[in-house]
Design a protein around this motif. Structure first.
Motif, PDB file in Angstrom:
ATOM      1  N   LEU A 102      87.719  24.567   5.873  1.00 32.83           N
ATOM      2  CA  LEU A 102      88.830  23.135   5.211  1.00 32.83           C
ATOM      3  C   LEU A 102      88.904  22.096   7.435  1.00 32.83           C
ATOM      4  O   LEU A 102      89.974  22.561   7.593  1.00 32.83           O
ATOM      5  N   VAL A 103      88.092  21.044   7.635  1.00 30.24           N
ATOM      6  CA  VAL A 103      88.621  20.319   7.935  1.00 30.24           C
ATOM      7  C   VAL A 103      89.840  19.060   7.432  1.00 30.24           C
ATOM      8  O   VAL A 103      88.621  18.428   6.765  1.00 30.24           O
ATOM      9  N   GLY A 104      90.537  18.873   8.426  1.00 28.83           N
ATOM     10  CA  GLY A 104      91.887  17.559   7.156  1.00 28.83           C
ATOM     11  C   GLY A 104      91.546  16.308   7.999  1.00 28.83           C
ATOM     12  O   GLY A 104      93.014  15.708   8.207  1.00 28.83           O
ATOM     13  N   GLY A 105      90.551  15.544   7.168  1.00 23.90           N
ATOM     14  CA  GLY A 105      90.231  14.116   7.529  1.00 23.90           C
ATOM     15  C   GLY A 105      90.882  13.339   6.580  1.00 23.90           C
ATOM     16  O   GLY A 105      91.862  11.875   7.025  1.00 23.90           O
ATOM     17  N   GLY A 106      91.777  14.065   6.062  1.00 24.37           N
ATOM     18  CA  GLY A 106      92.715  13.508   4.845  1.00 24.37           C
ATOM     19  C   GLY A 106      94.448  14.100   5.173  1.00 24.37           C
ATOM     20  O   GLY A 106      94.601  12.994   5.541  1.00 24.37           O
ATOM     21  N   THR A 107      94.399  14.869   5.563  1.00 26.21           N
ATOM     22  CA  THR A 107      96.115  15.388   5.591  1.00 26.21           C
ATOM     23  C   THR A 107      96.295  14.992   7.211  1.00 26.21           C
ATOM     24  O   THR A 107      97.224  14.810   7.303  1.00 26.21           O
ATOM     25  N   THR A 108      95.741  15.415   8.385  1.00 28.43           N
ATOM     26  CA  THR A 108      95.195  14.617   8.467  1.00 28.43           C
ATOM     27  C   THR A 108      96.222  13.471   9.231  1.00 28.43           C
ATOM     28  O   THR A 108      96.704  12.585  10.608  1.00 28.43           O
ATOM     29  N   LYS A 109      95.908  12.014   8.333  1.00 25.16           N
ATOM     30  CA  LYS A 109      96.841  10.836   8.382  1.00 25.16           C
ATOM     31  C   LYS A 109      98.335  10.980   7.597  1.00 25.16           C
ATOM     32  O   LYS A 109      98.581   9.987   7.579  1.00 25.16           O
ATOM     33  N   VAL A 110      98.430  11.928   7.052  1.00 21.27           N
ATOM     34  CA  VAL A 110     100.292  11.622   6.942  1.00 21.27           C
ATOM     35  C   VAL A 110     100.418  12.839   8.082  1.00 21.27           C
ATOM     36  O   VAL A 110     101.132  12.828   8.451  1.00 21.27           O
ATOM     37  N   GLY A 111      99.970  13.956   8.281  1.00 21.99           N
ATOM     38  CA  GLY A 111     100.516  14.756   9.545  1.00 21.99           C
ATOM     39  C   GLY A 111     101.201  16.217   8.835  1.00 21.99           C
ATOM     40  O   GLY A 111     102.600  15.802   8.399  1.00 21.99           O
ATOM     41  N   LEU A 194     112.923  12.875   9.257  1.00 25.59           N
ATOM     42  CA  LEU A 194     111.400  12.786   9.107  1.00 25.59           C
ATOM     43  C   LEU A 194     110.950  12.247   7.455  1.00 25.59           C
ATOM     44  O   LEU A 194     111.802  11.864   6.827  1.00 25.59           O
ATOM     45  N   SER A 195     110.237  12.271   8.063  1.00 27.23           N
ATOM     46  CA  SER A 195     110.000  10.709   7.317  1.00 27.23           C
ATOM     47  C   SER A 195     109.174  11.204   5.730  1.00 27.23           C
ATOM     48  O   SER A 195     109.171  12.580   6.239  1.00 27.23           O
ATOM     49  N   PHE A 196     109.510  10.133   4.714  1.00 26.57           N
ATOM     50  CA  PHE A 196     108.344  10.328   3.535  1.00 26.57           C
ATOM     51  C   PHE A 196     107.012  11.117   3.534  1.00 26.57           C
ATOM     52  O   PHE A 196     106.585  11.544   2.873  1.00 26.57           O
ATOM     53  N   LEU A 197     106.633   9.870   4.267  1.00 32.60           N
ATOM     54  CA  LEU A 197     105.419  10.445   4.635  1.00 32.60           C
ATOM     55  C   LEU A 197     105.050  11.946   5.264  1.00 32.60           C
ATOM     56  O   LEU A 197     104.303  12.380   4.497  1.00 32.60           O
ATOM     57  N   GLU A 198     105.941  12.542   6.300  1.00 31.99           N
ATOM     58  CA  GLU A 198     105.483  13.870   6.161  1.00 31.99           C
ATOM     59  C   GLU A 198     105.731  14.909   5.238  1.00 31.99           C
ATOM     60  O   GLU A 198     105.751  15.571   5.083  1.00 31.99           O
TER      61      GLU A 198
END
Length: 452
Positions: A102-111, A194-198
């Motif tokens: 699985l490559v994180g094309g989506g989760t990479t945008k979150v971190g 720690l951001s809400f995004l993370e």
């Protein structure tokens, strides 16, 4: 690992309603593993934790289990810190199980906040796609991608409807419990933002597990020990949403015998691609591991049989050096192919011959002879930039600086990273035969000699 595996001890504990199994030396139930994969997995030192080792062993002994491992696209290559997980995927294929990368094309945008003191730099779509292309080439080197499957979680994460997602999955996540996970707790205890995004990352990783279970019949998620909390969330979510029996299996985060984190050195990351680290330097990394790590790394990072590794005599210097060369050869072959070894061996053997004779027989190498009375008359040190140009390794000082900035200059096999670095008179006086080796890349080598 042939035949029956010796009984090993495991401690069982409960987290929520998911059963964790941690390897510990203490009185506990004994599990005789039946799965050939798990036997070798344990024998190579890969096991750290498992959500339900006994039932996973039962499932894997009966037939192929679809398994996934995720990699976020935070860089255009992977380094040795990710290699253990790739080797585990390789082991899965060896034993006939189904691999999903699985490559994180989506989760990479979150971190992913796991193991990080601050938020990852947010990348744009173009950078993420470029990074995915880069790391995908690495998988092809180690895995049979005709049998493995590469998927991208952007395929389902990018189109999620926020309110609908919260209503469907939000009730199954306890903020109280999320705050206790190391990836969150450690940042808060250190009073680091720690951001809400993370904070949402662990929810998305859990959802990945559900999606892959539904789409690809995945039943097992692999990861490093720092992913344990995120994996548990996915196992629990699958049970509560779809009444699925899912498993999590983690490997330890590898450190060297002297306590350093695997994958990086003082000179920088040990990348798995030749564009970021030449095969010669990659080979040297493995050749230069400390003695105490040789057997462990042979088990973890090569395909050599465990019996063969354990039969090696690592008590005497010649045998240890031979084992280190074996480790370097096999690790480099996996990452770059066997075709790079002859040139590496030729370079290493030439340099070894020079070192063995204290450079006296290094007639084929260019020499720069320095005089204390002339070259060091008005200074106690000479810029490496000047030494590179005087040896004709660079046509100008600007070119020499670019060579250093690109990581191509070395003194005594140690990378020079500062364009203002110097070689002092005392450096030469303290060197064997008052001679230092200066290298440009992996092919050009010369000697800096102090005249009597």
């Amino acid at each position: 690992l042939r035949g029956m595996m010796p009984l090993r001890r495991f401690r069982l504990s409960v987290m929520g309603s998911a059963v964790m199994t941690e390897t510990k030396d203490m009185a506990s139930p004994e599990i005789e593993l039946k799965s050939s994969f798990l036997k070798e997995f344990v024998g190579r030192g890969y096991l750290h934790q498992c959500t339900d080792l006994e039932n996973l062993d039962e499932a894997m002994s009966k037939g192929p289990v679809s398994t996934y491992l995720g990699f976020d696209a935070t860089a255009d290559s992977l380094h040795v810190g990710s290699l253990l997980q790739i080797m585990i995927l390789r082991l899965l294929q060896k034993h006939g199980h189904n691999c999903i990368v699985l490559v994180g094309g989506g989760t990479t945008k979150v971190g992913d906040p796991s193991g990080k003191d601050e938020a990852r730099k947010l990348l744009n779509e173009e950078a993420i796609q470029s990074n995915i292309a880069g790391i995908s080439r690495i998988f092809s080197q180690f895995l049979d991608m005709d049998k493995a499957k590469l998927v991208n979680n952007a395929d389902w994460l990018d189109d999620l409807k926020y309110i609908q997602f919260l209503r469907e999955f939000g009730p199954f996540f306890s903020v109280n419990r999320m705050l206790t996970l190391d990836s969150v707790k450690n940042r808060l205890e250190r009073e680091q933002a720690l951001s809400f995004l993370e904070f949402n990352y662990m929810i998305l990783q859990a959802y990945d597990f559900i999606e892959l279970a539904r789409r690809e019949n995945v039943r097992l998620q692999l990861g490093g020990s720092d992913q344990w909390g995120n994996i548990i969330n996915g196992v629990e979510l699958g049970r509560r949403i779809d009444n699925m029996k899912l498993f999590g299996l983690t490997a330890p985060l590898v450190t060297t015998a002297d306590g350093r984190k695997m994958g990086k050195t003082a000179d920088g990351a040990i990348w798995l691609t030749a564009e970021k680290l030449p095969p010669y330097d990659y080979w040297q990394f493995w050749r230069n591991v400390v003695d105490a790590d040789v057997q462990r790394f042979l088990k973890m990072f090569t395909d050599l049989e465990i019996d063969e590794i354990e039969a090696l005599d690592l008590t005497q210097a010649p045998a240890i050096n031979a084992a280190k060369r074996k480790l370097a050869d096999h690790a480099t072959t996996l990452a770059h192919g066997a075709h790079v070894l002859p040139e590496i061996h030729a370079t290493v053997d030439t340099l070894f011959a020079c070192a063995s004779s204290n450079f006296n027989d290094a007639t084929s190498l260019p020499r720069l002879e320095l005089s204390k009375q002339v070259d060091f008359q008005d200074t106690d040190a000479i810029l490496v930039v000047d030494l590179l140009t005087r040896l004709d390794f660079a046509q100008s000082k600007s070119q020499a600086k670019r060579l250093i900035q690109g990581g191509g200059a070395r003194i005594q096999d140690k990378k020079v990273s500062d364009v203002f670095a110097t070689v002092a008179l005392t450096d030469l006086q303290d060197a064997p035969d008052q001679t230092l080796k200066l290298s440009s890349g992996k092919k050009k080598h010369g000697l800096i000699c102090l005249l009597p």
